[in-house]
Design a protein around this motif. Sequence first.
Motif, short mmCIF file in Angstrom:
data_model
loop_
_atom_site.label_atom_id
_atom_site.label_comp_id
_atom_site.label_asym_id
_atom_site.label_seq_id
_atom_site.Cartn_x
_atom_site.Cartn_y
_atom_site.Cartn_z
N ARG A 7 74.33 55.61 50.45
CA ARG A 7 73.60 55.87 49.22
C ARG A 7 73.90 54.77 48.19
O ARG A 7 75.03 54.30 48.10
CB ARG A 7 74.04 57.22 48.67
CG ARG A 7 73.03 57.90 47.79
CD ARG A 7 73.46 59.32 47.60
NE ARG A 7 74.21 59.43 46.37
CZ ARG A 7 73.65 59.75 45.20
NH1 ARG A 7 72.38 60.02 45.12
NH2 ARG A 7 74.37 59.82 44.12
N LEU A 26 68.18 56.06 48.09
CA LEU A 26 68.31 57.29 47.31
C LEU A 26 69.07 58.35 48.09
O LEU A 26 69.82 59.13 47.53
CB LEU A 26 66.93 57.84 46.95
CG LEU A 26 66.02 56.91 46.14
CD1 LEU A 26 64.64 57.54 45.99
CD2 LEU A 26 66.62 56.62 44.78
N ARG A 27 68.81 58.37 49.39
CA ARG A 27 69.46 59.39 50.21
C ARG A 27 69.51 58.94 51.66
O ARG A 27 68.58 58.29 52.14
CB ARG A 27 68.68 60.70 50.12
CG ARG A 27 69.62 61.87 50.32
CD ARG A 27 68.97 63.20 50.50
NE ARG A 27 67.82 63.51 49.68
CZ ARG A 27 66.99 64.50 49.96
NH1 ARG A 27 67.20 65.26 51.02
NH2 ARG A 27 65.97 64.76 49.19
N LEU A 29 69.63 60.39 55.40
CA LEU A 29 69.49 61.60 56.21
C LEU A 29 70.10 61.29 57.56
O LEU A 29 69.42 60.91 58.52
CB LEU A 29 68.01 61.98 56.34
CG LEU A 29 67.25 62.07 55.00
CD1 LEU A 29 65.76 62.00 55.21
CD2 LEU A 29 67.62 63.35 54.26
N VAL A 35 66.33 57.09 56.04
CA VAL A 35 66.78 56.91 54.65
C VAL A 35 65.58 57.02 53.72
O VAL A 35 64.46 56.71 54.08
CB VAL A 35 67.44 55.52 54.43
CG1 VAL A 35 68.82 55.49 55.01
CG2 VAL A 35 66.59 54.38 54.98
#
Length: 109
Positions: A7, A26-27, A29, A35
């Motif tokens: 992140r 941002l994130r 997964l 991502v």
Amino acid sequence: MSLNIQRNDTVEVITGADKGKRGRVLRVLGDKNRVLVEHVRMVKKHVHPNPQRNIKGGIAEQESAIQISNVMLVCSSCGPTRVGYKFEGDKKVRVCKKCGQAITPKGKK
Ligand SMILES: [Zn+2]
């Protein structure tokens, strides 16, 4: 496959419609190997109005997840790069394979 992307990393998209775009992660997964990257693969979403949460209905744009293998970590001096590892004391840090500089996500030391 190990996850080299974290992140707040800056990554560049290396394939697909958004090729060449850079953005902040941002994130991650991790279980899906995907991502979310800021301003990459924007999709329009219909939003239902919810007055209780002060949400006006309509169409909002939102990032959708892309394959982690489609992005590369960006080194601040070399650009997109492969990731290596080195040990600083007993801490494992990610480094740029081209220049050896440590790569840390923004806002983190
Ligand atoms: Zn570098």
